[in-house]
Write a protein that holds these residues in place. Structure first.
Motif, PDB file in Angstrom:
ATOM      1  N   VAL A   1      24.777   0.518  -2.050  1.00 41.39           N
ATOM      2  CA  VAL A   1      25.592   0.286  -0.418  1.00 41.39           C
ATOM      3  C   VAL A   1      25.150  -0.724  -0.798  1.00 41.39           C
ATOM      4  O   VAL A   1      24.728  -1.862  -0.780  1.00 41.39           O
ATOM      5  CB  VAL A   1      25.742   0.825   0.452  1.00 41.39           C
TER       6      VAL A   1
ATOM      7  N   GLN B   1      31.624   1.884   7.665  1.00 43.33           N
ATOM      8  CA  GLN B   1      30.808   0.783   7.066  1.00 43.33           C
ATOM      9  C   GLN B   1      29.418   0.648   7.440  1.00 43.33           C
ATOM     10  O   GLN B   1      28.384   1.358   6.526  1.00 43.33           O
ATOM     11  CB  GLN B   1      31.106  -0.143   7.123  1.00 43.33           C
ATOM     12  N   VAL B   2      29.327   0.830   8.280  1.00 39.63           N
ATOM     13  CA  VAL B   2      27.883   1.322   9.424  1.00 39.63           C
ATOM     14  C   VAL B   2      27.226   2.646   9.073  1.00 39.63           C
ATOM     15  O   VAL B   2      26.333   3.402   8.927  1.00 39.63           O
ATOM     16  CB  VAL B   2      27.500   0.592  10.541  1.00 39.63           C
TER      17      VAL B   2
ATOM     18  N   VAL C   1      28.294   6.248   4.488  1.00 30.56           N
ATOM     19  CA  VAL C   1      26.971   6.465   3.486  1.00 30.56           C
ATOM     20  C   VAL C   1      25.808   7.950   4.419  1.00 30.56           C
ATOM     21  O   VAL C   1      25.939   8.059   5.945  1.00 30.56           O
ATOM     22  CB  VAL C   1      26.278   5.717   4.202  1.00 30.56           C
TER      23      VAL C   1
ATOM     24  N   CYS D   1      31.090  -2.583   1.126  1.00 33.47           N
ATOM     25  CA  CYS D   1      31.267  -2.953   2.208  1.00 33.47           C
ATOM     26  C   CYS D   1      31.299  -3.632   2.736  1.00 33.47           C
ATOM     27  O   CYS D   1      30.502  -4.661   2.019  1.00 33.47           O
ATOM     28  CB  CYS D   1      29.725  -2.680   3.427  1.00 33.47           C
TER      29      CYS D   1
ATOM     30  N   ARG E   1      24.305  -5.342   6.910  1.00 37.20           N
ATOM     31  CA  ARG E   1      23.352  -4.432   6.151  1.00 37.20           C
ATOM     32  C   ARG E   1      21.772  -3.789   6.542  1.00 37.20           C
ATOM     33  O   ARG E   1      21.606  -2.701   6.317  1.00 37.20           O
ATOM     34  CB  ARG E   1      22.584  -5.995   5.993  1.00 37.20           C
TER      35      ARG E   1
ATOM     36  N   VAL F   1      22.534  -0.032   7.589  1.00 41.01           N
ATOM     37  CA  VAL F   1      22.753   0.615   6.409  1.00 41.01           C
ATOM     38  C   VAL F   1      21.611   0.689   6.092  1.00 41.01           C
ATOM     39  O   VAL F   1      21.165   1.820   5.690  1.00 41.01           O
ATOM     40  CB  VAL F   1      23.975  -0.318   5.238  1.00 41.01           C
TER      41      VAL F   1
ATOM     42  N   LYS G   1      20.192   3.968   8.237  1.00 39.46           N
ATOM     43  CA  LYS G   1      21.413   5.031   7.970  1.00 39.46           C
ATOM     44  C   LYS G   1      20.091   5.682   6.434  1.00 39.46           C
ATOM     45  O   LYS G   1      19.654   6.843   6.497  1.00 39.46           O
ATOM     46  CB  LYS G   1      22.303   4.918   7.842  1.00 39.46           C
TER      47      LYS G   1
END
Ligand code: NAD
Ligand code: GLY
Length: 362
Positions: A18, A135-136, A140, A166, A221, A224, A227
């Motif tokens: 990512v 994105q967050v 993902v 992202c 960041r 992510v 996650k």
């Protein structure tokens, strides 16, 4: 040139990166490394097409690509649009070596990902998420889905993307309400996995609301990273670990269902839902009242709803009984047990749940 940070999602079959950075959607040829030998089809939605679709030739280098434009929002996750994508792939004669590009919010990502999972029993796709929520969270982890007439996200597959890009600068054009909805998921990560991140969000809430580039990049960041770690531990949502990502979501789905889909944005319902879950956790002794108040104050400062008024507790509870996390008809919920920690549990009293649903002071 703005810095790019890469987070690896270490899934068992094939880890993937990512990338997070401002201006990723302006980098010539950046996509080329993830394209197989075959053709490329971009899936996007009306608004996003008007803003970013013309960037794709630059990102793809020498390759061309066809595109398909879906409606904005949840309508794109109707089975008819999933079928449209598949039919278009077939008419273009795409082979197993083709790649789909999902350019847009979580709705585009979910339906394009599900089409990629099904076409020829699975082809590659790359996520180019353009909302903060996508994105967050949604881009993902490989959960893909469409909506059905028996519920939201009830037809889908686990199918991991080849890569996720992202571009935080693409969030500049996002309407305020959509941006705030994405922040709810960012706060979620602080609550379930990283109390230090929650502290950081409290300290930087004004800069985040102003979409300060450094702050936003850090928030994306860190979200992510959290996650990615959880997905790697429990890719197929079996052990209860990944379920923590659904903190506040059972309440949220009940709010969205009871209000009628589209009235509340998903992130708004998640904000109110996290407050209900926190209230229940306080009543059950897992969270301190001062911690609950911190959560409520942060969400409120970020412009998010912290109550869901006008819904009867019985109506919400009925809707919660349809949740995928339930076991043998009993409601199971993700409840915080301290800041930065959460667990899936069915161990709470009906009285506490009623009080939490009514938003009563503990
Ligand atoms: P969305 O996809 O509906 O996008 C919101 C709106 O913003 C749309 O109208 C879209 O066209 C517009 N938009 C997108 N990017 C823009 C930009 N840069 N500038 C201006 N407008 C832009 O909503 P969302 O919040 O991104 O995604 C919600 C969906 O994600 C839900 O269906 C939810 O179920 C799903 N979801 C999936 C997962 C998962 O793990 N797969 C996780 C969370 C949520
Ligand atoms: N958004 C929940 C998950 O990815 O598991």
């Amino acid at each position: 040139m703005a810095k790019i940070e890469t987070i690896e999602v270490a899934t068992a079959a094939r880890p993937y990166p990512v990338l997070v950075g401002g201006g990723l959607l302006e980098r010539a040829g950046i996509l080329d490394q993830w394209m197989g030998g075959g053709d490329v089809l971009a899936v996007t939605s009306r608004t996003v097409a008007g803003l970013y679709l013309d960037r794709l030739p630059l990102l793809l280098g020498a390759r061309g690509c066809e595109s398909i434009i879906l409606p904005d929002g949840e309508e794109a996750k109707d089975a008819s649009h999933w079928q449209r994508i598949l039919r278009r792939m077939a008419r273009l004669g795409l082979g197993r070596d083709c790649t789909l590009l999902a350019l847009g919010g979580g709705c585009v990502g979910d339906v394009a990902g599900f089409a990629a999972a099904c076409y020829h029993r699975g082809v590659d796709y790359v996520q180019l998420p353009t909302t903060l929520l996508a994105q967050v969270d949604s881009s993902v982890g490989g959960k893909t889905a469409i909506n059905t007439d028996w519920g939201k996200n009830l037809l889908g597959a686990f199918h991991q993307p080849r890569a996720v890009l992202c571009d935080t600068r693409a969030l500049d054009t996002l309407p305020e309400r959509e941006y705030a909805a994405g922040l709810a998921e960012v706060v979620k990560y602080g609550m379930i996995a990283d109390s230090g991140f929650f502290d950081w969000l409290e300290s930087n809430k004004r800069m985040l609301l102003a979409r300060d580039d450094d702050c936003l990049r850090y928030a994306v960041r860190r979200s992510v990273e959290i996650k990615a770690r959880i997905v790697a531990e429990d890719e197929h949502d079996r052990s209860g670990r990944r379920a923590a990502l659904n903190f506040g979501h059972s309440f949220a789905h009940a709010i969205e269902h009871s209000a009628g889909y589209g009235e509340w944005l998903h992130g708004e319902a998640v904000a109110a839902g996290m407050c209900m879950a926190a209230r229940l956790a306080v009543l059950e002794g897992g969270l301190q009242e001062a911690e609950r108040k911190r959560l409520e104050a942060l969400l409120d400062a970020l412009g998010l709803p912290v109550h869901a008024e006008g819904f009867g507790a019985d109506t919400l509870k009925r809707a919660m009984l349809a949740d995928k996390k339930n076991l043998k008809g009993a409601i199971r919920l993700v409840l915080p047990n301290g800041m930065g920690r959460a667990r899936l549990t069915g161990d709470f009293s009906d009285e506490s749940l009623d009080a939490a649903l009514k938003g009563r002071e503990p």
